[in-house]
Design an enzyme around this catalytic site. Structure first.
Site, PDB file in Angstrom:
ATOM      1  N   SER A  28     -21.614  -1.856 -19.777  1.00 58.94           N
ATOM      2  CA  SER A  28     -21.944  -0.700 -20.605  1.00 58.94           C
ATOM      3  C   SER A  28     -22.634   0.364 -19.764  1.00 58.94           C
ATOM      4  O   SER A  28     -23.452   0.049 -18.907  1.00 58.94           O
ATOM      5  CB  SER A  28     -22.851  -1.107 -21.771  1.00 58.94           C
ATOM      6  OG  SER A  28     -23.170   0.009 -22.577  1.00 58.94           O
TER       7      SER A  28
ATOM      8  N   LYS B 227     -21.295  -8.225 -25.456  1.00 58.29           N
ATOM      9  CA  LYS B 227     -20.844  -6.830 -25.360  1.00 58.29           C
ATOM     10  C   LYS B 227     -20.216  -6.363 -26.670  1.00 58.29           C
ATOM     11  O   LYS B 227     -20.377  -5.206 -27.079  1.00 58.29           O
ATOM     12  CB  LYS B 227     -19.845  -6.681 -24.213  1.00 58.29           C
ATOM     13  CG  LYS B 227     -19.284  -5.259 -24.039  1.00 58.29           C
ATOM     14  CD  LYS B 227     -20.371  -4.213 -23.862  1.00 58.29           C
ATOM     15  CE  LYS B 227     -19.875  -2.899 -23.291  1.00 58.29           C
ATOM     16  NZ  LYS B 227     -18.703  -2.312 -23.912  1.00 58.29           N
TER      17      LYS B 227
ATOM     18  N   HIS C 160     -23.047  -5.633 -28.915  1.00 57.30           N
ATOM     19  CA  HIS C 160     -23.632  -4.397 -28.383  1.00 57.30           C
ATOM     20  C   HIS C 160     -22.879  -3.196 -28.942  1.00 57.30           C
ATOM     21  O   HIS C 160     -23.476  -2.226 -29.422  1.00 57.30           O
ATOM     22  CB  HIS C 160     -23.551  -4.430 -26.857  1.00 57.30           C
ATOM     23  CG  HIS C 160     -23.738  -3.115 -26.165  1.00 57.30           C
ATOM     24  ND1 HIS C 160     -22.784  -2.104 -26.192  1.00 57.30           N
ATOM     25  CD2 HIS C 160     -24.750  -2.630 -25.386  1.00 57.30           C
ATOM     26  CE1 HIS C 160     -23.200  -1.068 -25.502  1.00 57.30           C
ATOM     27  NE2 HIS C 160     -24.394  -1.366 -24.993  1.00 57.30           N
ATOM     28  N   ASN C 161     -21.542  -3.254 -28.911  1.00 57.95           N
ATOM     29  CA  ASN C 161     -20.731  -2.139 -29.391  1.00 57.95           C
ATOM     30  C   ASN C 161     -20.843  -1.976 -30.903  1.00 57.95           C
ATOM     31  O   ASN C 161     -20.791  -0.856 -31.415  1.00 57.95           O
ATOM     32  CB  ASN C 161     -19.278  -2.330 -28.983  1.00 57.95           C
ATOM     33  CG  ASN C 161     -19.042  -2.041 -27.513  1.00 57.95           C
ATOM     34  OD1 ASN C 161     -19.977  -2.044 -26.721  1.00 57.95           O
ATOM     35  ND2 ASN C 161     -17.816  -1.798 -27.137  1.00 57.95           N
TER      36      ASN C 161
ATOM     37  N   GLU D  57     -23.942  -0.179 -31.425  1.00 58.56           N
ATOM     38  CA  GLU D  57     -23.661   1.200 -31.013  1.00 58.56           C
ATOM     39  C   GLU D  57     -22.987   1.981 -32.151  1.00 58.56           C
ATOM     40  O   GLU D  57     -23.377   3.111 -32.459  1.00 58.56           O
ATOM     41  CB  GLU D  57     -22.766   1.167 -29.781  1.00 58.56           C
ATOM     42  CG  GLU D  57     -22.329   2.497 -29.226  1.00 58.56           C
ATOM     43  CD  GLU D  57     -21.348   2.309 -28.083  1.00 58.56           C
ATOM     44  OE1 GLU D  57     -20.255   2.904 -28.148  1.00 58.56           O
ATOM     45  OE2 GLU D  57     -21.671   1.555 -27.137  1.00 58.56           O
TER      46      GLU D  57
END
Length: 468
Positions: free
Chosen positions: A129, A183, A186-187, A190
Protein backbone atom coordinates in the site's frame (compact mmCIF):
# COMPACT_ATOMS: atom_id res chain seq x y z
CA UNK A 1 25.07 -14.24 -13.37
CA UNK A 2 23.42 -15.13 -10.04
CA UNK A 3 24.57 -11.86 -8.45
CA UNK A 4 21.32 -9.87 -8.28
CA UNK A 5 19.53 -9.68 -4.92
CA UNK A 6 15.94 -9.48 -6.12
CA UNK A 7 13.77 -9.71 -9.22
CA UNK A 8 10.48 -8.09 -10.23
CA UNK A 9 8.13 -9.34 -12.95
CA UNK A 10 5.94 -6.57 -14.32
CA UNK A 11 7.49 -3.15 -14.88
CA UNK A 12 4.37 -1.02 -14.81
CA UNK A 13 3.99 1.89 -12.40
CA UNK A 14 4.29 -0.16 -9.19
CA UNK A 15 6.91 -2.61 -10.45
CA UNK A 16 9.18 0.07 -11.91
CA UNK A 17 9.03 2.23 -8.79
CA UNK A 18 9.59 -0.64 -6.37
CA UNK A 19 12.57 -1.81 -8.40
CA UNK A 20 14.06 1.69 -8.34
CA UNK A 21 13.43 1.84 -4.58
CA UNK A 22 15.29 -1.45 -4.11
CA UNK A 23 18.22 -0.24 -6.24
CA UNK A 24 18.32 3.09 -4.38
CA UNK A 25 18.82 1.09 -1.18
CA UNK A 26 21.97 -0.52 -2.62
CA UNK A 27 20.47 -3.85 -3.65
CA UNK A 28 20.97 -5.21 -7.15
CA UNK A 29 17.58 -5.56 -8.84
CA UNK A 30 16.54 -7.36 -12.01
CA UNK A 31 13.34 -6.63 -13.93
CA UNK A 32 11.30 -8.65 -16.40
CA UNK A 33 8.55 -7.45 -18.73
CA UNK A 34 7.37 -8.64 -22.12
CA UNK A 35 6.97 -5.01 -23.21
CA UNK A 36 10.29 -3.83 -24.67
CA UNK A 37 9.29 -0.20 -24.19
CA UNK A 38 8.88 -0.69 -20.42
CA UNK A 39 12.24 -2.46 -20.20
CA UNK A 40 13.99 0.36 -22.06
CA UNK A 41 12.18 3.01 -20.02
CA UNK A 42 13.43 1.47 -16.77
CA UNK A 43 17.01 1.28 -18.04
CA UNK A 44 16.87 4.95 -18.98
CA UNK A 45 15.41 6.00 -15.62
CA UNK A 46 18.06 4.16 -13.61
CA UNK A 47 21.15 6.19 -12.71
CA UNK A 48 24.80 5.27 -12.33
CA UNK A 49 24.37 4.40 -8.65
CA UNK A 50 21.70 1.79 -9.41
CA UNK A 51 22.61 -1.81 -10.15
CA UNK A 52 19.67 -2.64 -12.40
CA UNK A 53 19.19 -4.92 -15.37
CA UNK A 54 15.89 -5.33 -17.20
CA UNK A 55 15.03 -7.86 -19.86
CA UNK A 56 12.22 -9.46 -21.85
CA UNK A 57 13.84 -12.91 -21.61
CA UNK A 58 12.55 -15.11 -18.75
CA UNK A 59 15.54 -17.49 -18.76
CA UNK A 60 18.06 -14.65 -18.65
CA UNK A 61 16.07 -12.91 -15.91
CA UNK A 62 16.06 -16.01 -13.70
CA UNK A 63 19.80 -16.55 -14.28
CA UNK A 64 20.59 -13.09 -12.91
CA UNK A 65 19.19 -13.65 -9.41
CA UNK A 66 21.21 -15.25 -6.61
CA UNK A 67 19.86 -18.40 -4.97
CA UNK A 68 17.52 -18.89 -3.30
CA UNK A 69 15.88 -16.58 -5.84
CA UNK A 70 13.44 -13.96 -4.60
CA UNK A 71 11.06 -12.84 -7.35
CA UNK A 72 8.08 -10.54 -6.95
CA UNK A 73 5.12 -10.54 -9.34
CA UNK A 74 3.47 -7.19 -9.96
CA UNK A 75 0.96 -8.17 -12.60
CA UNK A 76 -2.88 -7.96 -12.60
CA UNK A 77 -4.64 -10.40 -10.28
CA UNK A 78 -6.13 -13.63 -11.60
CA UNK A 79 -4.92 -15.51 -14.68
CA UNK A 80 -1.94 -13.17 -15.32
CA UNK A 81 -0.45 -14.28 -11.97
CA UNK A 82 -0.82 -17.97 -12.86
CA UNK A 83 0.65 -17.32 -16.31
CA UNK A 84 3.66 -15.52 -14.82
CA UNK A 85 4.25 -18.36 -12.38
CA UNK A 86 4.10 -20.97 -15.16
CA UNK A 87 6.61 -19.03 -17.28
CA UNK A 88 9.04 -18.84 -14.34
CA UNK A 89 8.81 -22.43 -13.05
CA UNK A 90 11.07 -24.09 -15.68
CA UNK A 91 13.86 -21.73 -14.61
CA UNK A 92 13.46 -22.01 -10.82
CA UNK A 93 14.90 -24.47 -8.30
CA UNK A 94 13.83 -25.89 -4.96
CA UNK A 95 13.95 -23.26 -2.22
CA UNK A 96 13.29 -20.30 -4.54
CA UNK A 97 10.65 -17.75 -3.50
CA UNK A 98 7.84 -16.14 -5.48
CA UNK A 99 6.01 -13.14 -4.01
CA UNK A 100 2.67 -11.96 -5.40
CA UNK A 101 2.57 -8.23 -4.70
CA UNK A 102 -0.82 -7.56 -6.27
CA UNK A 103 -4.33 -7.27 -4.85
CA UNK A 104 -5.05 -10.99 -5.15
CA UNK A 105 -8.09 -12.63 -3.54
CA UNK A 106 -6.77 -14.62 -0.60
CA UNK A 107 -8.19 -18.01 -1.67
CA UNK A 108 -6.14 -17.82 -4.89
CA UNK A 109 -3.05 -17.29 -2.75
CA UNK A 110 -3.91 -20.35 -0.64
CA UNK A 111 -4.18 -22.45 -3.81
CA UNK A 112 -0.87 -21.21 -5.21
CA UNK A 113 0.83 -21.64 -1.84
CA UNK A 114 -0.08 -25.36 -1.80
CA UNK A 115 0.62 -25.98 -5.49
CA UNK A 116 4.09 -24.44 -5.32
CA UNK A 117 4.93 -26.08 -1.98
CA UNK A 118 4.66 -29.44 -3.76
CA UNK A 119 7.41 -28.24 -6.12
CA UNK A 120 9.62 -26.98 -3.28
CA UNK A 121 8.92 -23.32 -4.14
CA UNK A 122 7.97 -20.88 -1.37
CA UNK A 123 5.05 -18.60 -2.20
CA UNK A 124 4.19 -15.32 -0.50
CA UNK A 125 1.11 -13.19 -0.92
CA UNK A 126 2.08 -9.65 0.03
CA UNK A 127 -0.15 -6.62 0.16
CA UNK A 128 1.56 -3.36 -0.81
CA UNK A 129 0.00 0.00 0.00
CA UNK A 130 1.13 3.50 -0.79
CA UNK A 131 0.52 3.95 -4.49
CA UNK A 132 3.13 5.12 -6.97
CA UNK A 133 4.93 7.47 -4.57
CA UNK A 134 4.92 4.92 -1.77
CA UNK A 135 6.40 2.26 -4.03
CA UNK A 136 9.26 4.56 -4.96
CA UNK A 137 10.05 6.06 -1.56
CA UNK A 138 8.59 3.71 1.06
CA UNK A 139 5.38 1.66 1.08
CA UNK A 140 3.68 -0.32 3.81
CA UNK A 141 4.05 -4.03 3.01
CA UNK A 142 2.09 -6.98 4.38
CA UNK A 143 3.76 -10.35 3.66
CA UNK A 144 2.37 -13.75 4.58
CA UNK A 145 3.74 -17.21 3.84
CA UNK A 146 6.59 -19.42 5.08
CA UNK A 147 8.16 -17.74 8.10
CA UNK A 148 11.64 -19.20 7.62
CA UNK A 149 11.71 -18.22 3.95
CA UNK A 150 10.86 -14.64 4.95
CA UNK A 151 14.40 -14.22 6.33
CA UNK A 152 15.66 -14.15 2.72
CA UNK A 153 13.33 -11.19 2.07
CA UNK A 154 13.58 -9.31 5.34
CA UNK A 155 16.71 -7.18 4.71
CA UNK A 156 15.39 -5.89 1.38
CA UNK A 157 11.83 -5.28 2.55
CA UNK A 158 12.90 -3.51 5.74
CA UNK A 159 15.23 -1.27 3.74
CA UNK A 160 12.63 -0.16 1.19
CA UNK A 161 9.61 0.16 3.53
CA UNK A 162 8.31 3.40 5.00
CA UNK A 163 9.66 4.16 8.47
CA UNK A 164 7.83 5.42 11.57
CA UNK A 165 10.00 6.27 14.58
CA UNK A 166 12.78 4.33 12.86
CA UNK A 167 10.65 1.17 12.56
CA UNK A 168 10.02 -0.26 9.07
CA UNK A 169 6.38 -0.56 8.02
CA UNK A 170 6.77 -4.20 7.06
CA UNK A 171 6.79 -7.37 9.11
CA UNK A 172 5.95 -11.03 8.61
CA UNK A 173 2.24 -11.29 9.37
CA UNK A 174 1.27 -14.94 9.33
CA UNK A 175 0.66 -18.20 7.54
CA UNK A 176 -0.56 -18.81 4.01
CA UNK A 177 -2.60 -15.96 2.57
CA UNK A 178 -2.37 -13.75 5.69
CA UNK A 179 -0.66 -10.94 3.78
CA UNK A 180 -3.26 -10.73 1.01
CA UNK A 181 -6.07 -10.99 3.54
CA UNK A 182 -4.75 -8.13 5.67
CA UNK A 183 -4.37 -5.99 2.53
CA UNK A 184 -7.94 -6.84 1.51
CA UNK A 185 -9.28 -5.62 4.86
CA UNK A 186 -6.97 -2.59 4.66
CA UNK A 187 -8.71 -1.73 1.38
CA UNK A 188 -12.13 -2.27 2.95
CA UNK A 189 -11.26 0.20 5.69
CA UNK A 190 -9.98 2.53 2.97
CA UNK A 191 -13.36 2.32 1.20
CA UNK A 192 -15.14 3.15 4.46
CA UNK A 193 -13.01 6.16 5.36
CA UNK A 194 -13.21 7.60 1.84
CA UNK A 195 -17.00 7.31 1.95
CA UNK A 196 -17.12 9.05 5.35
CA UNK A 197 -14.93 11.92 4.16
CA UNK A 198 -17.13 12.37 1.08
CA UNK A 199 -20.26 12.52 3.25
CA UNK A 200 -18.71 15.13 5.56
CA UNK A 201 -17.68 17.15 2.48
CA UNK A 202 -21.26 16.95 1.18
CA UNK A 203 -22.64 18.08 4.54
CA UNK A 204 -20.30 21.05 4.54
CA UNK A 205 -21.32 22.02 1.02
CA UNK A 206 -25.02 21.19 0.70
CA UNK A 207 -25.97 20.95 4.36
CA UNK A 208 -24.28 23.84 6.13
CA UNK A 209 -23.65 25.86 2.93
CA UNK A 210 -19.99 26.52 3.73
CA UNK A 211 -17.99 28.26 1.02
CA UNK A 212 -15.28 26.41 -0.89
CA UNK A 213 -12.37 28.17 0.80
CA UNK A 214 -13.72 27.35 4.25
CA UNK A 215 -14.24 23.70 3.33
CA UNK A 216 -10.72 23.36 1.92
CA UNK A 217 -9.04 25.12 4.83
CA UNK A 218 -11.04 23.05 7.33
CA UNK A 219 -9.61 19.81 5.97
CA UNK A 220 -6.11 21.30 6.10
CA UNK A 221 -6.65 22.30 9.75
CA UNK A 222 -8.11 18.92 10.66
CA UNK A 223 -4.95 17.28 9.39
CA UNK A 224 -3.03 19.00 12.18
CA UNK A 225 -4.97 17.32 15.01
CA UNK A 226 -6.68 14.04 15.95
CA UNK A 227 -7.75 13.46 12.36
CA UNK A 228 -4.22 13.66 10.98
CA UNK A 229 -3.99 11.06 8.23
CA UNK A 230 -3.09 10.57 4.60
CA UNK A 231 -6.69 10.64 3.34
CA UNK A 232 -7.51 13.88 5.19
CA UNK A 233 -4.25 15.38 3.91
CA UNK A 234 -4.93 14.61 0.26
CA UNK A 235 -8.53 15.82 0.59
CA UNK A 236 -7.17 19.26 1.50
CA UNK A 237 -4.91 19.12 -1.55
CA UNK A 238 -7.69 17.96 -3.87
CA UNK A 239 -10.08 20.73 -2.81
CA UNK A 240 -7.40 23.34 -3.52
CA UNK A 241 -6.70 22.16 -7.07
CA UNK A 242 -7.80 24.58 -9.80
CA UNK A 243 -9.04 23.69 -13.28
CA UNK A 244 -7.70 25.35 -16.43
CA UNK A 245 -10.27 28.15 -16.15
CA UNK A 246 -9.34 28.91 -12.53
CA UNK A 247 -12.39 27.24 -10.96
CA UNK A 248 -12.17 24.35 -8.49
CA UNK A 249 -11.42 21.13 -10.34
CA UNK A 250 -13.49 19.06 -7.87
CA UNK A 251 -16.68 20.64 -9.22
CA UNK A 252 -15.97 19.27 -12.71
CA UNK A 253 -15.32 15.67 -11.65
CA UNK A 254 -18.09 13.12 -12.26
CA UNK A 255 -19.72 11.51 -9.21
CA UNK A 256 -19.69 8.12 -10.97
CA UNK A 257 -17.22 6.31 -8.67
CA UNK A 258 -15.29 3.26 -9.84
CA UNK A 259 -13.76 0.39 -7.86
CA UNK A 260 -11.53 -2.64 -8.37
CA UNK A 261 -13.43 -4.99 -6.06
CA UNK A 262 -11.31 -5.23 -2.92
CA UNK A 263 -13.92 -3.44 -0.81
CA UNK A 264 -16.56 -5.83 -2.09
CA UNK A 265 -14.33 -8.79 -1.21
CA UNK A 266 -14.03 -7.47 2.35
CA UNK A 267 -17.81 -7.21 2.71
CA UNK A 268 -18.47 -10.60 1.13
CA UNK A 269 -15.97 -12.40 3.32
CA UNK A 270 -17.14 -10.57 6.45
CA UNK A 271 -20.62 -11.98 5.78
CA UNK A 272 -19.13 -15.45 5.38
CA UNK A 273 -17.42 -15.04 8.77
CA UNK A 274 -20.55 -13.42 10.28
CA UNK A 275 -18.58 -10.33 11.28
CA UNK A 276 -20.57 -7.07 10.98
CA UNK A 277 -18.79 -4.36 8.96
CA UNK A 278 -21.74 -2.06 8.10
CA UNK A 279 -19.68 1.07 7.37
CA UNK A 280 -17.59 -0.82 4.83
CA UNK A 281 -20.75 -2.41 3.40
CA UNK A 282 -22.30 1.05 3.02
CA UNK A 283 -19.20 2.35 1.23
CA UNK A 284 -19.44 -0.47 -1.33
CA UNK A 285 -23.18 0.11 -1.76
CA UNK A 286 -22.74 3.85 -2.31
CA UNK A 287 -20.15 3.28 -5.06
CA UNK A 288 -22.70 1.00 -6.69
CA UNK A 289 -25.39 3.67 -6.20
CA UNK A 290 -23.16 6.25 -7.89
CA UNK A 291 -23.28 4.21 -11.10
CA UNK A 292 -27.06 4.72 -11.46
CA UNK A 293 -26.60 8.35 -12.51
CA UNK A 294 -29.38 8.46 -15.17
CA UNK A 295 -31.91 7.05 -12.70
CA UNK A 296 -30.80 9.46 -9.99
CA UNK A 297 -31.32 12.40 -12.32
CA UNK A 298 -34.92 11.29 -12.91
CA UNK A 299 -35.52 10.44 -9.24
CA UNK A 300 -34.37 13.90 -8.17
CA UNK A 301 -37.35 15.35 -10.06
CA UNK A 302 -40.05 13.27 -8.37
CA UNK A 303 -38.68 11.98 -5.04
CA UNK A 304 -38.61 15.38 -3.40
CA UNK A 305 -38.21 16.61 0.17
CA UNK A 306 -38.72 20.16 1.40
CA UNK A 307 -36.11 20.53 4.13
CA UNK A 308 -36.65 22.95 6.96
CA UNK A 309 -34.14 25.79 7.11
CA UNK A 310 -31.84 25.36 10.09
CA UNK A 311 -29.52 28.12 11.24
CA UNK A 312 -26.27 26.80 12.67
CA UNK A 313 -23.15 28.77 13.48
CA UNK A 314 -20.27 27.88 11.19
CA UNK A 315 -17.86 27.28 14.08
CA UNK A 316 -20.34 24.97 15.81
CA UNK A 317 -21.03 23.08 12.59
CA UNK A 318 -17.33 22.53 11.89
CA UNK A 319 -16.70 21.34 15.47
CA UNK A 320 -19.57 18.83 15.25
CA UNK A 321 -18.48 17.63 11.82
CA UNK A 322 -14.96 17.04 13.12
CA UNK A 323 -16.30 14.97 16.02
CA UNK A 324 -18.54 13.02 13.66
CA UNK A 325 -15.78 12.16 11.21
CA UNK A 326 -13.39 11.14 13.98
CA UNK A 327 -16.08 8.98 15.61
CA UNK A 328 -16.99 7.23 12.36
CA UNK A 329 -13.37 6.64 11.33
CA UNK A 330 -12.68 4.95 14.67
CA UNK A 331 -15.72 2.74 14.12
CA UNK A 332 -14.53 1.81 10.61
CA UNK A 333 -11.11 0.73 11.86
CA UNK A 334 -12.82 -1.23 14.65
CA UNK A 335 -14.91 -3.17 12.12
CA UNK A 336 -11.91 -4.07 9.96
CA UNK A 337 -9.76 -5.09 12.94
CA UNK A 338 -12.58 -7.25 14.32
CA UNK A 339 -12.78 -8.99 10.94
CA UNK A 340 -9.03 -9.66 11.04
CA UNK A 341 -9.39 -11.10 14.55
CA UNK A 342 -12.05 -13.58 13.45
CA UNK A 343 -10.34 -14.44 10.15
CA UNK A 344 -7.07 -15.18 11.93
CA UNK A 345 -8.79 -17.91 13.95
CA UNK A 346 -10.82 -19.22 11.02
CA UNK A 347 -7.89 -19.44 8.61
CA UNK A 348 -5.08 -20.14 11.10
CA UNK A 349 -3.17 -16.98 10.19
CA UNK A 350 -1.88 -16.32 13.74
CA UNK A 351 -2.12 -12.56 13.17
CA UNK A 352 -0.80 -10.13 15.75
CA UNK A 353 -2.95 -7.01 15.53
CA UNK A 354 -0.29 -4.91 17.25
CA UNK A 355 1.97 -5.75 14.32
CA UNK A 356 -0.76 -5.01 11.77
CA UNK A 357 -1.57 -1.59 13.21
CA UNK A 358 2.14 -0.82 13.60
CA UNK A 359 2.94 -1.35 9.92
CA UNK A 360 -0.16 0.63 8.88
CA UNK A 361 1.16 3.76 10.63
CA UNK A 362 3.29 4.79 7.64
CA UNK A 363 3.45 4.37 3.89
CA UNK A 364 -0.07 3.04 3.37
CA UNK A 365 -3.26 4.79 2.23
CA UNK A 366 -5.01 4.39 5.61
CA UNK A 367 -2.08 5.64 7.66
CA UNK A 368 -3.23 7.88 10.50
CA UNK A 369 -2.00 9.07 13.88
CA UNK A 370 -4.79 7.15 15.63
CA UNK A 371 -3.18 3.85 14.57
CA UNK A 372 -0.56 4.39 17.28
CA UNK A 373 -3.41 4.36 19.82
CA UNK A 374 -4.61 1.06 18.36
CA UNK A 375 -1.08 -0.37 18.47
CA UNK A 376 -0.79 0.52 22.17
CA UNK A 377 -4.18 -1.03 22.88
CA UNK A 378 -3.23 -4.36 21.31
CA UNK A 379 0.20 -4.24 22.96
CA UNK A 380 -1.55 -3.98 26.31
CA UNK A 381 -4.08 -6.72 25.49
CA UNK A 382 -3.38 -8.94 22.49
CA UNK A 383 -6.65 -10.81 23.07
CA UNK A 384 -8.83 -7.70 22.76
CA UNK A 385 -11.80 -8.90 20.63
CA UNK A 386 -12.75 -5.39 19.53
CA UNK A 387 -10.83 -2.13 19.79
CA UNK A 388 -14.00 -0.46 21.16
CA UNK A 389 -13.45 -2.33 24.42
CA UNK A 390 -10.21 -0.46 25.06
CA UNK A 391 -10.94 2.23 27.67
CA UNK A 392 -8.96 4.97 25.87
CA UNK A 393 -10.70 4.34 22.55
CA UNK A 394 -14.06 4.07 24.31
CA UNK A 395 -13.52 7.50 25.85
CA UNK A 396 -12.74 9.03 22.46
CA UNK A 397 -16.03 7.65 21.16
CA UNK A 398 -18.15 8.75 24.11
CA UNK A 399 -16.58 12.22 23.94
CA UNK A 400 -17.55 12.63 20.28
CA UNK A 401 -20.89 10.84 20.11
CA UNK A 402 -23.00 13.91 20.98
CA UNK A 403 -21.70 15.84 17.97
CA UNK A 404 -22.16 12.73 15.84
CA UNK A 405 -25.80 12.35 16.81
CA UNK A 406 -26.46 16.05 16.16
CA UNK A 407 -24.90 15.95 12.71
CA UNK A 408 -26.78 12.79 11.71
CA UNK A 409 -30.10 14.30 12.85
CA UNK A 410 -29.29 17.43 10.85
CA UNK A 411 -28.47 15.39 7.74
CA UNK A 412 -31.68 13.38 8.00
CA UNK A 413 -33.74 16.58 8.17
CA UNK A 414 -31.83 17.99 5.21
CA UNK A 415 -32.42 14.82 3.21
CA UNK A 416 -28.72 14.22 2.55
CA UNK A 417 -27.41 10.65 2.04
CA UNK A 418 -25.05 9.65 4.85
CA UNK A 419 -25.06 5.84 4.71
CA UNK A 420 -21.53 5.59 6.09
CA UNK A 421 -22.12 7.89 9.06
CA UNK A 422 -25.50 6.30 9.88
CA UNK A 423 -24.09 2.79 9.77
CA UNK A 424 -21.17 3.79 11.97
CA UNK A 425 -23.52 5.10 14.66
CA UNK A 426 -25.81 2.07 14.28
CA UNK A 427 -22.82 -0.25 14.81
CA UNK A 428 -21.81 1.70 17.92
CA UNK A 429 -25.33 1.63 19.38
CA UNK A 430 -25.80 -2.07 18.60
CA UNK A 431 -22.40 -3.03 20.05
CA UNK A 432 -23.10 -1.18 23.29
CA UNK A 433 -26.61 -2.67 23.64
CA UNK A 434 -26.75 -5.38 26.28
CA UNK A 435 -30.08 -6.48 24.79
CA UNK A 436 -31.08 -6.37 21.12
CA UNK A 437 -34.56 -6.93 19.67
CA UNK A 438 -33.37 -10.06 17.87
CA UNK A 439 -35.27 -12.12 20.45
CA UNK A 440 -38.35 -11.28 18.36
CA UNK A 441 -36.57 -12.51 15.22
CA UNK A 442 -35.83 -15.80 17.01
CA UNK A 443 -39.50 -16.15 17.93
CA UNK A 444 -40.58 -15.39 14.35
CA UNK A 445 -38.19 -18.01 12.94
CA UNK A 446 -39.55 -20.59 15.34
CA UNK A 447 -43.15 -19.60 14.53
CA UNK A 448 -42.96 -20.08 10.76
CA UNK A 449 -40.17 -22.64 10.45
CA UNK A 450 -39.80 -24.42 13.80
CA UNK A 451 -36.17 -23.25 13.88
CA UNK A 452 -36.11 -23.30 17.73
CA UNK A 453 -34.69 -20.72 20.12
CA UNK A 454 -32.76 -20.43 23.40
CA UNK A 455 -34.15 -19.02 26.66
CA UNK A 456 -32.44 -16.63 29.09
CA UNK A 457 -33.76 -18.47 32.16
CA UNK A 458 -32.85 -22.06 31.28
CA UNK A 459 -30.22 -23.91 29.21
CA UNK A 460 -31.09 -25.90 26.12
CA UNK A 461 -32.96 -25.46 22.84
CA UNK A 462 -36.74 -24.85 22.76
CA UNK A 463 -39.66 -24.91 20.34
CA UNK A 464 -43.15 -23.59 20.91
CA UNK A 465 -46.44 -24.60 19.26
CA UNK A 466 -47.48 -21.02 18.56
CA UNK A 467 -51.20 -20.13 18.53
CA UNK A 468 -52.58 -19.06 15.15
Amino acid sequence: MNTFDFGIVGLGVMGRNLLLNIASNKFAAAGLDLDTEKVNSLQQEANADHKIEATTDVKHFASLIQRPRAIMLLVPAGKPVDSAIQSLLPHLEEGDIIIDGGNTYFTDTDRRFLELAEKGIHFFGMGISGGEKGARFGPSMMPGGDKKAYERLRPIFEAIAAKVDGEPCVEYLGNGSAGNYVKMVHNGIEYGIMQLISEIYDLMKRGYNLDEDTIQKTFEEWNQGDLKSYLIEITGHILKQKDEDGSRLINQISDWAKSKGTGKWTSQNAMDLQVPVPTIDAAVVMRDMSKSKPERIEAAKILTWNANQQDVKTSEAIASLKDTLFFAILITYAQGLAQLKTASKEYNYELNLETVTKIWRGGCIIRADVLEDFRKAFAANADLPNILLNSDIAKKLTDTQAGTRNVIQFAVQKGLPIAGLMNSLAYFDAYRSENLPTNLIQAQRDYFGAHTYERIDAPGVFHTQWND
